[in-house]
Structure formats: structure tokens, C-alpha cells
Write an enzyme that holds these catalytic residues in place. Structure first.
Site: not given
Ligand code: ATP
Length: 353
Positions: A138, A185, A218, A242, A246
Site C-alpha cells: 500500500y 512452484k 519450470d 510476465d 515473453d
Molecule cells: P521491459 O523491461 O520494458 O519489458 P526489456 O528490457 O524486456 O524491456 P524490450 O524493450 O522488450 O526489453 O526489448 C527486448 C528486445 O526485443 C530488444 O532487442 C528490442 O529491440 C526487441 N523488441 C522489443 N519490442 C520490439 C518491437 N516492437 N519490434 C522489434 N523489436 C522489438
């Protein structure tokens, strides 16, 4: 007239947000739905102008809206005093209690060279607590350093937050392939992720048509790669969700293709799953697909919430279909092996609409 907020963000944000709004405007216009975009200060430019990445006036304006588009932000690039605090995107999620982060991952077109072309999952990520210590208190943050050589973090799991995210997951699965996998986990985090799993299993009893299983995060990550078609909806706490999203985004094509919305029961925010990609900012090569599809998801969410807005669901379909046709024609940005610029890709989607 539909009013949507626009927060362009940092890095590639302004480029991909401009692409998404142009495309949404064209698609909405084809059904004679007027749209008013309300650009609001946010991110690095807002620091320059208002001394903060998230000015109070932006929050006040968003309060009057039910939907908006958020470009990625680059906290790491902010002046020292703004780093280490809750990110401006996190602050918006927290302020409006946008507890559900819905992140689908599927290969949109056979022209996209995906590691797992058979993947079609939705990651339902709890957005307000869990292992992300920057947003689970909070007041203050759940990370501490009693000495320069000792760092501690507090995870927070509450029954109501686990319940509401579980309901989101089961409701989505009920209209898909009727399967929910709970990421946990419990062998090492028995109380925290155990509560998450147990609450999800209790909620599952309300959805007898949906099959449910729990899996260690995992093992789940490995099986997502080896057996992608085993998964339909995955429900996960904040950090697990998250990371998994990715992974799923990249498996289904590229991080630049992975859309998401953050929703409460009354508001939704479109936000690409990727970050601000400062390494490619300003070069007109960013993939705008994630931002475009996030905007389509927002329109579909608005359609689902309000019977009078059901035409927005048709607009969302038109946008997705136009993007698919452009990708099918072999037009794509460099991250997916193409040579199109952001603006060239956008022009093709506009033409397809
Ligand atoms: P965050 O913590 O804000 O998610 P991050 O450090 O995980 O950021 P990103 O900014 O998502 O990293 O980028 C990771 C890689 O993916 C980089 O090399 C970036 O150029 C590539 N990337 C991310 N989004 C795109 C996009 N829309 N088009 C092309 N390449 C991208």
C-alpha cells in the site's frame, strides 16, 4: 463518439502507437464509428514538461475514460530520482486496479517463422501483487536493503486477488478450448504459490466444463516449448506471468507481435507485452503488430462490456484480419525476418482495411 486516451510512451512507443491509432481510426471509420483520441502526457517527455512521468492531470483525465492505449516506457532511461520507484505503467495499473493482464500468444500468419507455430495460448497474469515487490505494498515497496550486501523482497498473495484473476482465466477458457493450467512452484514456495494454486482450484469448481491442472512453473515453461498444443489458458501470478508471456510471445513469432490488455471490471488499457526497445527507437523499424493487436483487444473488451458497443468487436476482427493478410503477403518488419519499415507496414494494413 468513442473517446480513447493515448499515452505514447518512450523509445519506440510514439512510432508504434501512431501506427495503432491510425489503423484503429481507419477500421472504426469503415463502420462509421467516430473516435476521439485524447493524447495525454506520459513518460520521458512528461518528466521534461511536468517533472514527473505520470502527471496528476493524466490520471485525472484517464479517470473519465473507460479505455486507453499505453505505449511502452523506459524507466531505465529516466533521471536517477525516477528509477527504483513504481514505474509509471505500474502506477496506472495500481491506481485503476487493472488487476488482469491478458496476454494471448498465437502465430497470426504462416508467413511468420515461429518456433512453435501450433501455440495458441492466453496467459492470464495477476497484475497487482505476487513477487513484484514494486507494486505489492500500500505504501512503499516490498524490497529492502538492511546493508549494502543484503537484499530482501516480500511476496504478497491474497485470497481475493487470486480469486478474481482465477475467474478471469476460467471465463476465458470457457469460450475457448476449456482448459486452464495453474502456474505455481509449490515444492519450494508452498505457502505463497500454494495459496494461489488452491484458490484457483476452488474457483475451478464454478466451471465444471473447464478442465484444470496445476504445474510447476519450470516444468510448464519446458512443456510450453515441447508440447505447445497442450495449453489453452495459463493463469499465473505477476512475475511468473510476465516471464511466461515473453516466452510465449517469442515462441509464437516475435516479442514485437505479442499484444495485451490490462483490465479491471470497468476499464481496460491496451499495452504491448514488449518494452520500449531503446536500441531501435526512432529508426522506423519497430514491429507495430503487438500495439495494433493490443488496440484491437481493447476494442473487443469494450464491445464485451457494453451491448451498445458490440460493433467494436467487428472492428477488432477487421483489424486482426487486415494484419494477417499483410503478413500473409510477406510484408513484415526486420524482427520477423522482413524488410518493411514501421510506416511501410502500417500503410499496407491501412490499404488492407
Ligand atoms: P521491459 O523491461 O520494458 O519489458 P526489456 O528490457 O524486456 O524491456 P524490450 O524493450 O522488450 O526489453 O526489448 C527486448 C528486445 O526485443 C530488444 O532487442 C528490442 O529491440 C526487441 N523488441 C522489443 N519490442 C520490439 C518491437 N516492437 N519490434 C522489434 N523489436 C522489438
Amino acid at each position: 463518439m468513442l473517446t480513447l486516451g493515448v499515452l505514447a510512451g518512450d523509445g519506440i512507443g510514439p512510432e508504434i502507437v501512431a501506427s495503432a491509432t491510425q489503423i484503429a481510426e481507419r477500421a472504426l471509420g469503415s463502420l462509421s464509428i467516430g473516435v476521439q483520441w485524447r493524447a495525454l502526457p506520459f513518460g520521458l517527455t512528461a518528466i521534461g514538461e511536468f517533472g514527473t512521468p505520470l502527471p496528476a492531470q493524466t490520471l485525472a483525465e484517464l479517470d473519465g475514460l473507460s479505455g486507453w492505449i499505453l505505449g511502452p516506457h523506459d524507466n531505465a532511461g529516466y533521471p536517477e530520482e525516477f528509477r527504483g520507484m513504481l514505474s509509471p505503467g505500474g502506477a496506472i495499473r495500481k491506481h485503476f486496479n487493472l488487476f488482469a493482464n491478458i496476454r494471448p500468444a498465437r502465430t497470426l500468419s504462416t508467413a511468420v517463422d515461429a518456433v512453435c507455430p501450433g501455440l495458441d495460448v492466453i496467459i492470464v497474469r495477476e497484475n497487482t501483487e505476487g513477487f513484484y515487490a514494486d507494486r505489492n505494498m500500500y505504501y512503499g515497496a516490498g524490497e529492502f536493503m538492511p546493508t549494502p550486501d543484503v537484499a530482501l523482497a516480500v511476496a504478497v498473495f491474497t485470497r481475493p486477488a487470486c480469486e478474481r484473476i482465477a475467474h478471469q482465466a476460467f471465463q476465458l477458457a470457457a469460450v475457448r478450448r476449456k482448459s486452464v493450467t495453474i502456474a505455481h512452484k509449490t515444492n519450494v514456495l508452498a505457502k505463497t504459490t500454494g495459496l494461489f494454486r488452491d484458490v484457483c482450484l476452488t474457483v475451478a469448481e464454478h466451471y465444471p466444463d473447464v478442465e484444470v491442472r496445476g504445474e510447476h512453473i519450470d516444468a510448464l515453461a519446458a512443456r510450453l516449448v515441447s508440447h505447445p498444443s497442450d495449453f489453452d489458458v495459463i493463469v499465473a501470478e505477476n512475475m511468473f506471468g510476465d516471464i511466461l508471456s515473453d516466452l510465449a510471445g517469442q515462441l509464437s513469432g516475435s516479442l514485437g507481435m505479442a499484444p495485451s490488455i490490462n483490465a479491471s471490471l470497468t476499464r481496460a488499457m491496451a499495452q504491448a507485452a514488449h518494452g520500449s526497445a531503446p536500441d531501435i527507437a526512432g529508426r522506423d523499424i519497430a514491429n507495430p503488430v503487438a500495439m495494433i493487436l493490443s488496440t484491437a483487444m481493447l476494442l473487443r473488451w469494450l464491445a464485451g462490456r457494453d451491448a451498445d458497443a458490440s460493433a467494436l468487436g467487428v472492428v477488432a476482427e477487421r483489424i486482426e484480419d487486415a494484419v494477417r493478410r499483410v503478413l500473409d503477403a510477406g510484408v513484415g518488419t526486420p524482427d520477423i525476418g522482413g524488410s518493411a519499415s514501421t510506416s511501410f507496414f502500417t500503410e499496407h494494413v491501412l490499404a488492407a482495411l
